[in-house]
Write an enzyme that holds these catalytic residues in place. Structure first.
Site, PDB file in Angstrom:
ATOM      1  N   GLY A  15      -4.783  -4.206  -3.508  1.00 11.99           N
ATOM      2  CA  GLY A  15      -5.767  -3.139  -3.695  1.00 11.99           C
ATOM      3  C   GLY A  15      -4.992  -1.932  -4.170  1.00 11.99           C
ATOM      4  O   GLY A  15      -4.239  -1.342  -3.406  1.00 11.99           O
ATOM      5  N   HIS A  16      -5.120  -1.595  -5.445  1.00 12.20           N
ATOM      6  CA  HIS A  16      -4.308  -0.540  -6.048  1.00 12.20           C
ATOM      7  C   HIS A  16      -5.203   0.635  -6.439  1.00 12.20           C
ATOM      8  O   HIS A  16      -6.053   0.498  -7.318  1.00 12.20           O
ATOM      9  CB  HIS A  16      -3.572  -1.090  -7.278  1.00 12.20           C
ATOM     10  CG  HIS A  16      -2.521  -2.091  -6.920  1.00 12.20           C
ATOM     11  ND1 HIS A  16      -1.745  -2.734  -7.850  1.00 12.20           N
ATOM     12  CD2 HIS A  16      -2.104  -2.543  -5.706  1.00 12.20           C
ATOM     13  CE1 HIS A  16      -0.892  -3.548  -7.224  1.00 12.20           C
ATOM     14  NE2 HIS A  16      -1.100  -3.453  -5.926  1.00 12.20           N
ATOM     15  N   ASP A  24       0.814  -1.227   0.000  1.00 14.78           N
ATOM     16  CA  ASP A  24       0.000   0.000   0.000  1.00 14.78           C
ATOM     17  C   ASP A  24       0.842   1.268   0.000  1.00 14.78           C
ATOM     18  O   ASP A  24       0.429   2.310   0.525  1.00 14.78           O
ATOM     19  CB  ASP A  24      -0.954   0.014   1.212  1.00 14.78           C
ATOM     20  CG  ASP A  24      -1.841  -1.203   1.247  1.00 14.78           C
ATOM     21  OD1 ASP A  24      -2.213  -1.687   0.171  1.00 14.78           O
ATOM     22  OD2 ASP A  24      -2.156  -1.674   2.359  1.00 14.78           O
ATOM     23  N   GLN A  53       1.769  -6.289  -3.490  1.00 13.57           N
ATOM     24  CA  GLN A  53       2.374  -6.561  -2.178  1.00 13.57           C
ATOM     25  C   GLN A  53       3.722  -5.833  -2.109  1.00 13.57           C
ATOM     26  O   GLN A  53       3.857  -4.784  -2.717  1.00 13.57           O
ATOM     27  CB  GLN A  53       2.519  -8.074  -1.924  1.00 13.57           C
ATOM     28  CG  GLN A  53       1.196  -8.797  -1.696  1.00 13.57           C
ATOM     29  CD  GLN A  53       0.375  -8.983  -2.949  1.00 13.57           C
ATOM     30  OE1 GLN A  53       0.826  -9.556  -3.930  1.00 13.57           O
ATOM     31  NE2 GLN A  53      -0.847  -8.515  -2.941  1.00 13.57           N
ATOM     32  N   LYS A 104       1.889   2.263  -5.003  1.00  8.87           N
ATOM     33  CA  LYS A 104       2.440   1.724  -6.259  1.00  8.87           C
ATOM     34  C   LYS A 104       1.591   2.127  -7.464  1.00  8.87           C
ATOM     35  O   LYS A 104       2.103   2.550  -8.493  1.00  8.87           O
ATOM     36  CB  LYS A 104       2.533   0.187  -6.175  1.00  8.87           C
ATOM     37  CG  LYS A 104       3.522  -0.306  -5.133  1.00  8.87           C
ATOM     38  CD  LYS A 104       3.537  -1.826  -5.039  1.00  8.87           C
ATOM     39  CE  LYS A 104       2.296  -2.438  -4.441  1.00  8.87           C
ATOM     40  NZ  LYS A 104       2.051  -2.111  -3.018  1.00  8.87           N
TER      41      LYS A 104
HETATM   42  P1  GDP Z   1      -0.761   0.409  -3.550  1.00  6.87           P
HETATM   43  O1  GDP Z   1      -1.380  -0.865  -3.083  1.00  6.87           O
HETATM   44  O2  GDP Z   1       0.701   0.452  -3.282  1.00  6.87           O
HETATM   45  O3  GDP Z   1      -1.077   0.742  -4.977  1.00  6.87           O
HETATM   46  O4  GDP Z   1      -1.384   1.564  -2.640  1.00  6.87           O
HETATM   47  P2  GDP Z   1      -2.936   1.697  -2.171  1.00  6.87           P
HETATM   48  O5  GDP Z   1      -3.749   2.150  -3.333  1.00  6.87           O
HETATM   49  O6  GDP Z   1      -3.374   0.499  -1.442  1.00  6.87           O
HETATM   50  O7  GDP Z   1      -2.798   2.833  -1.064  1.00  6.87           O
HETATM   51  C1  GDP Z   1      -2.244   4.082  -1.328  1.00  6.87           C
HETATM   52  C2  GDP Z   1      -3.275   5.163  -0.981  1.00  6.87           C
HETATM   53  O8  GDP Z   1      -2.643   6.420  -0.919  1.00  6.87           O
HETATM   54  C3  GDP Z   1      -4.369   5.310  -2.030  1.00  6.87           C
HETATM   55  O9  GDP Z   1      -5.570   5.643  -1.383  1.00  6.87           O
HETATM   56  C4  GDP Z   1      -3.888   6.479  -2.883  1.00  6.87           C
HETATM   57  O10 GDP Z   1      -4.940   7.184  -3.508  1.00  6.87           O
HETATM   58  C5  GDP Z   1      -3.220   7.332  -1.841  1.00  6.87           C
HETATM   59  N1  GDP Z   1      -2.087   8.157  -2.321  1.00  6.87           N
HETATM   60  C6  GDP Z   1      -1.109   7.812  -3.199  1.00  6.87           C
HETATM   61  N2  GDP Z   1      -0.183   8.788  -3.289  1.00  6.87           N
HETATM   62  C7  GDP Z   1      -0.586   9.766  -2.447  1.00  6.87           C
HETATM   63  C8  GDP Z   1      -0.030  11.026  -2.055  1.00  6.87           C
HETATM   64  O11 GDP Z   1       1.039  11.428  -2.503  1.00  6.87           O
HETATM   65  N3  GDP Z   1      -0.725  11.736  -1.131  1.00  6.87           N
HETATM   66  C9  GDP Z   1      -1.891  11.326  -0.600  1.00  6.87           C
HETATM   67  N4  GDP Z   1      -2.477  12.083   0.309  1.00  6.87           N
HETATM   68  N5  GDP Z   1      -2.445  10.138  -0.928  1.00  6.87           N
HETATM   69  C10 GDP Z   1      -1.802   9.373  -1.835  1.00  6.87           C
HETATM   70  P1  IMO Z   2      -0.919  -4.152  -2.270  1.00  5.30           P
HETATM   71  O1  IMO Z   2      -0.554  -4.696  -3.621  1.00  5.30           O
HETATM   72  C1  IMO Z   2      -0.839  -4.622   2.048  1.00  5.30           C
HETATM   73  C2  IMO Z   2      -0.859  -8.725   3.602  1.00  5.30           C
HETATM   74  C3  IMO Z   2      -2.099  -9.149   4.339  1.00  5.30           C
HETATM   75  C4  IMO Z   2      -1.478 -10.132   5.327  1.00  5.30           C
HETATM   76  C5  IMO Z   2      -0.410 -10.816   4.503  1.00  5.30           C
HETATM   77  C6  IMO Z   2      -0.830 -12.135   3.897  1.00  5.30           C
HETATM   78  O2  IMO Z   2      -2.206  -3.429  -2.244  1.00  5.30           O
HETATM   79  O3  IMO Z   2       0.213  -3.404  -1.663  1.00  5.30           O
HETATM   80  P2  IMO Z   2      -2.447 -12.789   1.882  1.00  5.30           P
HETATM   81  O4  IMO Z   2      -3.907 -12.519   1.662  1.00  5.30           O
HETATM   82  O5  IMO Z   2      -1.571 -12.239   0.817  1.00  5.30           O
HETATM   83  O6  IMO Z   2      -2.155 -14.225   2.167  1.00  5.30           O
HETATM   84  O7  IMO Z   2      -2.084 -11.999   3.257  1.00  5.30           O
HETATM   85  O8  IMO Z   2      -0.086  -9.902   3.459  1.00  5.30           O
HETATM   86  N1  IMO Z   2      -1.105  -8.197   2.244  1.00  5.30           N
HETATM   87  C7  IMO Z   2      -1.053  -6.899   1.922  1.00  5.30           C
HETATM   88  N2  IMO Z   2      -0.862  -5.804   2.692  1.00  5.30           N
HETATM   89  N3  IMO Z   2      -0.980  -4.485   0.720  1.00  5.30           N
HETATM   90  C8  IMO Z   2      -1.155  -5.561  -0.074  1.00  5.30           C
HETATM   91  O9  IMO Z   2      -1.195  -5.485  -1.419  1.00  5.30           O
HETATM   92  C9  IMO Z   2      -1.235  -6.838   0.531  1.00  5.30           C
HETATM   93  N4  IMO Z   2      -1.403  -8.085   0.059  1.00  5.30           N
HETATM   94  C10 IMO Z   2      -1.312  -8.906   1.112  1.00  5.30           C
HETATM   95  O10 IMO Z   2      -2.704  -8.060   4.993  1.00  5.30           O
HETATM   96  O11 IMO Z   2      -0.834  -9.425   6.361  1.00  5.30           O
HETATM   97 MG    MG Z   3      -2.841  -1.543  -1.753  1.00  9.89          MG
END
Ligand code: GDP
Ligand code: IMO
Ligand code: MG
Length: 423
Positions: A40-41, A13, A224, A16
């Site tokens: 979750g992207h 998270d 991840q 990416k």
């Molecule tokens: P990922 O799994 O690495 O793609 O990241 P996620 O989407 O799970 O979580 C990142 C969160 O941060 C999302 O809600 C994005 O919209 C938000 N986000 C990304 N870059 C920024 C930033 O520079 N500032 C703020 N405030 N939010 C951001």
């Molecule tokens: P993105 O791509 C954050 C974590 C789960 C748990 C562990 C194992 O959005 O960054 P799993 O369901 O993969 O067997 O769970 O890994 N986990 C993540 N945490 N971002 C993710 O993906 C994750 N994918 C798995 O919360 O701790």
């Molecule tokens: Mg994510």
């Protein structure tokens, strides 16, 4: 050389997808190489929020085509739902998406086993997403998995499903006391899924390497992250794949000689979802405050993310095992209002400084912090490094000193354009 890999440098998270979306305009193909619907992207595009679980985030760029690689474990229900939702937003998907014939499928029992296994672990649970990831990779490795290409031949599918499911049925009954499987129902679901996607199934290593030879550019979208890697992460509190660079190559079939950029993604602080050690975690009011400022709730499960200061010892491990060529930092704006910011620079165990991120006993380390003055200014409209407040520049430069690679991109807001690229 024309492949760039995006890899999470922390516990997931990191933002990416924001960077994948930002960079995608320069790439013709965007490829997911590992994980499944546990990811979750999030991308904010024209004020609208899109959350991707399986479809590569680059799909929002009309010129891009996307590939789900062989390293992914595909849940066909989630996948079809995601495609429907995107197409309802007038984003054409199926004619721009390819599916690897050798990717493994997540079957209904993988999710059942994931959830039942977590329940059995009780207090020791991993805190998985419950999406069947571990059991699907387990079947892949123990050679009891079903691959997408197995769906091409109906007779073979029936035979393969019979063989696998007689075994899995026993496992469900004897280990987990779960009811018997309805083999015919799963067979029918798979056939119906196949009819919808059969024209998009390819041999992805051949396809991608041909594109590279033709001079096309490919962006590999990691899911991840390094600290969740089954080999390099905080085992057993990890996911069941290799989100790191080796997984990017294996999970796409692209040879290493094509890769010229390996970009690690980090937040300006750290978060983690699920169980496991997290040295720089803030458990009190400060952690709650950071969670609210950063809106740190999971994009897949909605769970509150654990929050803490940036940990450069963990980042150094990510630099090392991935061979990162640069770092991109997200969510700098979330630290705008802090008087002081702490930066984790190393660890001690029993008052002795250690010189690396340990493979064992991370729960026993105490972080060493440096304290830096905050910038106390809103930075979300800044678009160049020189225009950042001096204390924000110092924070970035100190991180570069500590991890010994450059910070090339800085995100100051969720929107595509809230991004600073350094020359
Ligand atoms: P990922 O799994 O690495 O793609 O990241 P996620 O989407 O799970 O979580 C990142 C969160 O941060 C999302 O809600 C994005 O919209 C938000 N986000 C990304 N870059 C920024 C930033 O520079 N500032 C703020 N405030 N939010 C951001
Ligand atoms: P993105 O791509 C954050 C974590 C789960 C748990 C562990 C194992 O959005 O960054 P799993 O369901 O993969 O067997 O769970 O890994 N986990 C993540 N945490 N971002 C993710 O993906 C994750 N994918 C798995 O919360 O701790
Ligand atoms: Mg994510």
């Amino acid at each position: 050389m024309s492949a760039t890999v995006i890899i999470g440098a922390q516990w997931g998270d990191e933002g990416k997808a924001k960077f994948v979306d930002f960079l995608s305009s320069d790439y013709q193909y965007i490829v997911r190489y590992a994980g499944g619907a546990n990811a979750g992207h999030t991308v904010i595009f024209e004020g609208k929020k899109f959350v991707f679980h399986l479809v590569p985030s680059g799909i929002l760029h009309k010129h891009s085509e996307v590939v789900i690689g062989n390293g992914v474990v595909l849940d066909y229900d989630y996948f079809l739902q995601e495609v429907r939702e995107l197409e309802a937003e007038h984003i054409p998907v199926m004619e721009r998406l390819y599916l690897s014939d050798s990717m493994h499928l997540i079957l209904p029992y993988h999710k059942m086993i994931d959830q039942a296994g977590e329940e059995m672990l009780g207090a020791n649970k991993i805190g998985t997403t419950g999406r069947g990831i571990g059991p699907a990779y387990q079947d892949k490795m123990s050679r009891k998995g079903l691959r997408l290409g197995d769906l091409h031949n109906e007779a073979y599918l029936k035979e393969r499903l019979d063989a696998i499911m007689s075994f899995k049925g026993k496992e469900l009954e004897l280990l987990y006391s779960l009811p018997p499987l309805d083999k015919n129902k799963i067979f029918d679901e798979l056939r119906s899924f196949y009819e919808k996607v059969k024209h998009r199934i390819i041999n992805s290593p051949f396809f991608l390497n041909e594109k590279l030879k033709q001079g096309k550019k490919i962006l590999l979208e990691g899911a991840q992250a390094t600290c969740l890697d089954v080999d390099h992460g905080t085992y057993p509190y990890v996911t069941s794949s290799n989100p790191t660079i080796g997984g990017a190559l294996t999970g796409s079939g692209i040879g290493p000689r094509w890769v010229d950029n390996i970009i690690g993604i980090s937040k300006a602080y750290t978060t983690r979802v699920g169980s496991g050690p997290f040295p720089t975690e803030l458990t009190g009011d400060l952690g709650n405050h950071l969670r609210e400022l950063g809106r740190e709730y999971g994009a897949t499960t909605g769970r509150p993310r654990r929050c803490g200061w940036l940990d450069t010892e963990a980042l150094r491990m990510a630099v090392r095992v991935n061979g990162l060529t640069a770092l991109a930092i997200a969510k700098m704006d979330v630290l705008d209002e802090f008087d002081t910011i702490k930066l984790g620079v190393g660890y001690t165990i029993k008052n002795e400084t250690i010189d690396h991120f340990p493979s064992y006993g991370l729960e026993r380390v105490t972080p060493i912090y440096e304290e830096m003055p905050g910038w106390k200014t809103k930075i979300s409209s800044v678009r160049s490094f020189a225009d950042l407040p001096v204390n924000a520049q110092k924070y970035i430069r100190r991180i570069e000193d500590l991890i010994e690679i450059p910070v090339r991109i800085i995100s100051v807001g969720a929107d595509r354009n809230a991004t600073i690229v350094r020359p």
